[in-house]
Scaffold this motif. Structure first.
Motif, PDB file in Angstrom:
ATOM      1  N   VAL A 250       0.877  -1.251   0.207  1.00 33.94           N
ATOM      2  CA  VAL A 250      -0.068   0.220  -0.102  1.00 33.94           C
ATOM      3  C   VAL A 250       0.790   1.214  -0.012  1.00 33.94           C
ATOM      4  O   VAL A 250       1.810   1.348   0.868  1.00 33.94           O
ATOM      5  CB  VAL A 250      -0.941   0.069   1.185  1.00 33.94           C
ATOM      6  N   PRO A 332      -0.746   0.803  -4.866  1.00 32.47           N
ATOM      7  CA  PRO A 332      -2.161   0.326  -4.251  1.00 32.47           C
ATOM      8  C   PRO A 332      -2.454   1.258  -3.391  1.00 32.47           C
ATOM      9  O   PRO A 332      -1.566   1.833  -2.673  1.00 32.47           O
ATOM     10  CB  PRO A 332      -1.497  -0.905  -3.871  1.00 32.47           C
ATOM     11  N   ASN A 333      -3.690   1.312  -3.046  1.00 33.32           N
ATOM     12  CA  ASN A 333      -4.374   2.223  -2.009  1.00 33.32           C
ATOM     13  C   ASN A 333      -4.824   1.169  -0.758  1.00 33.32           C
ATOM     14  O   ASN A 333      -4.798  -0.016  -0.948  1.00 33.32           O
ATOM     15  CB  ASN A 333      -5.710   3.130  -2.553  1.00 33.32           C
ATOM     16  N   PHE A 334      -5.290   1.895   0.192  1.00 33.26           N
ATOM     17  CA  PHE A 334      -5.816   0.905   1.373  1.00 33.26           C
ATOM     18  C   PHE A 334      -6.835  -0.008   1.052  1.00 33.26           C
ATOM     19  O   PHE A 334      -7.084  -1.126   1.689  1.00 33.26           O
ATOM     20  CB  PHE A 334      -6.017   1.895   2.513  1.00 33.26           C
ATOM     21  N   GLU A 335      -7.747   0.408   0.163  1.00 33.82           N
ATOM     22  CA  GLU A 335      -8.922  -0.460  -0.250  1.00 33.82           C
ATOM     23  C   GLU A 335      -8.425  -1.827  -0.713  1.00 33.82           C
ATOM     24  O   GLU A 335      -9.189  -2.573  -0.868  1.00 33.82           O
ATOM     25  CB  GLU A 335     -10.015   0.173  -1.064  1.00 33.82           C
ATOM     26  N   GLN A 336      -7.280  -1.732  -1.305  1.00 37.15           N
ATOM     27  CA  GLN A 336      -6.676  -2.935  -2.316  1.00 37.15           C
ATOM     28  C   GLN A 336      -6.144  -3.835  -1.098  1.00 37.15           C
ATOM     29  O   GLN A 336      -5.535  -4.893  -1.611  1.00 37.15           O
ATOM     30  CB  GLN A 336      -6.025  -2.236  -3.161  1.00 37.15           C
ATOM     31  N   GLN A 337      -5.870  -3.422  -0.070  1.00 31.86           N
ATOM     32  CA  GLN A 337      -5.042  -4.257   0.886  1.00 31.86           C
ATOM     33  C   GLN A 337      -5.630  -5.631   1.036  1.00 31.86           C
ATOM     34  O   GLN A 337      -6.843  -5.818   1.208  1.00 31.86           O
ATOM     35  CB  GLN A 337      -4.792  -3.736   2.317  1.00 31.86           C
ATOM     36  N   VAL A 383      -1.826  -7.496  -2.320  1.00 33.67           N
ATOM     37  CA  VAL A 383      -1.373  -6.181  -1.771  1.00 33.67           C
ATOM     38  C   VAL A 383      -1.249  -6.314  -0.294  1.00 33.67           C
ATOM     39  O   VAL A 383      -2.175  -6.823   0.557  1.00 33.67           O
ATOM     40  CB  VAL A 383      -2.331  -5.166  -2.142  1.00 33.67           C
ATOM     41  N   ALA A 385       0.300  -4.526   3.574  1.00 38.15           N
ATOM     42  CA  ALA A 385       0.347  -3.206   4.328  1.00 38.15           C
ATOM     43  C   ALA A 385       1.940  -2.773   4.064  1.00 38.15           C
ATOM     44  O   ALA A 385       2.793  -3.568   3.740  1.00 38.15           O
ATOM     45  CB  ALA A 385       0.177  -3.196   5.900  1.00 38.15           C
ATOM     46  N   ARG A 386       2.175  -1.338   4.312  1.00 36.43           N
ATOM     47  CA  ARG A 386       3.614  -0.917   4.220  1.00 36.43           C
ATOM     48  C   ARG A 386       4.340  -1.706   4.985  1.00 36.43           C
ATOM     49  O   ARG A 386       4.171  -2.115   6.208  1.00 36.43           O
ATOM     50  CB  ARG A 386       3.461   0.598   4.629  1.00 36.43           C
TER      51      ARG A 386
END
Length: 386
Positions: A250, A332-337, A383, A385-386
């Motif tokens: 993300v 990627p954004n948070f919704e794709q995690q 995806v 998390a960071r």
């Protein structure tokens, strides 16, 4: 008395010998007359039932030639029409352009168009085409043979004696492949051929079979144009193409390469292009490689277009494995995690078929971070998390 007895005995023996011979010849004559009478009676019977197909007609008459035209019979002054009429429809139509991958449902209608019954009818539909899948054929009450479907009185009891005016319809179904085998494409091209053969007898227990072979009905297949879209992070040899974290994370950028290639076997095409759209969080990097055609990107529409133009049918030489390649950057954004991110969507190939004069389109599923052709990227599609 003895002087007269000897000559008398000689005359008597000669007479008896000649009488015996004459008697034998008379019996032979009677037998021959009986045979001739039988042949004359048989010929009269044949004249009444099958004019022109008599003993003397076969011996001395002119030879005739019979033919069925696919769909229905035609008769001229030199060609006798068949008593059994046959018509073929495919998917309910007599004329149709066929698409690779579709199911073909045949409806074969028959009718005794004569004034008398015919016996031991056998009907055969022959099939020929590059896309036909004979491993996926449903013949109903028929029997599958080598590239054909056959019905006899064993499958259709009505064929034992087909009464005047009697008719019916037989059906079978066969699947077609989406892509033709190149060797079959070279042999058959984009044509599907279907033709009937009919045989029957005009007497139930007598005479030879009448046989007709129909002219092939031809239907055109649209070409089997196919596009392949593959996303990679590593090459097939294991070299790294992509950049950034894998699996994607993300808020971080990961770069992938997309490879497009074409396959076309049946017909020549024109105005061929491949188009696709980039999702909102995928970006065009302008790194491209094109060995065939022209590759462009429209930022306002977020559309990638690969213009190829003319694409010939298969002639024995393979097309390049990759015709165009380009790099995409995913953030990627948070919704794709925890999910697989989409890299390319609404992928389609289209063009004009020169053989059928039809516009053709082929659609592909979206390309995602699930890199199915990249073994080194296995289990690295979702995806994180960071």
């Amino acid at each position: 008395m003895n002087l007269f007895a000897a000559p008398y005995r000689g005359l008597k023996e000669g007479y008896e010998k000649r009488y015996t011979q004459a008697k034998k010849l008379f019996i032979v004559d009677l037998i021959l007359l009986g045979i001739i009478g039988f042949l004359i009676g048989l010929d009269i019977y044949l004249v009444m039932s099958r004019p022109g197909d008599t003993f003397f007609g076969r011996m001395f008459g002119p030879e005739t030639k019979n033919e069925i035209v696919a769909g229905e019979q035609e008769a001229t002054s030199e060609v006798a029409a068949s008593d059994v009429l046959v018509k073929i429809k495919i998917n309910g139509q007599e004329e149709i352009h066929l698409t690779p991958g579709e199911s073909l449902e045949y409806a074969v209608s028959f009718k005794n168009n004569g004034e008398k019954s015919v016996y031991d009818v056998a009907l055969k539909i022959n099939l020929e085409g590059a896309l036909l899948d004979f491993g996926k054929i449903a013949v109903g009450n028929g029997a599958a043979r080598d590239r054909s479907v056959v019905w006899t009185k064993d499958q259709v009891p009505q064929f034992a004696e087909l009464l005047p005016g009697a008719n019916g319809e037989l059906k079978f179904k066969i699947e077609t492949a989406k892509i033709a085998d190149p060797a079959l494409a070279l042999k058959f091209g984009g044509i599907l051929k279907s033709w009937p053969e009919v045989s029957y007898k005009k007497q139930s227990n007598f005479g030879t079979s009448v046989h007709w072979t129909g002219k092939a009905r031809e239907n055109k297949f649209n070409s089997d144009l196919a596009v392949r879209a593959v996303a990679r992070y590593y090459t097939s040899e294991g070299d790294q193409l992509g950049r950034g974290p894998l699996p994607p994370a993300v808020g971080k950028e990961t770069k992938y390469w997309v490879f497009l290639s074409l396959e076309n076997n049946l017909n020549d095409l024109s105005n061929v292009s491949v188009s696709a759209l980039l999702p909102p969080n995928v970006f065009w990097t302008e790194n491209v490689s094109v060995s065939l055609g022209e590759l462009t990107y429209n930022p306002s529409r977020r559309a990638v277009t690969w213009k190829i133009g003319e694409v010939g049918r298969y002639t024995g030489e393979d097309w390049p494995t990759e015709g165009a390649a380009f790099e995409l950057a995913l953030t990627p954004n948070f919704e794709q995690q925890g999910k697989e991110a989409t890299l390319l969507e609404q992928i389609k190939a289209f063009g004009d078929d020169k053989f059928t004069s039809q516009f053709i389109e082929r659609f592909l599923p979206n390309l995602t971070t699930n890199l199915v052709y990249d073994s080194l990227a296995k289990d690295k599609s979702k995806v994180v998390a960071r």
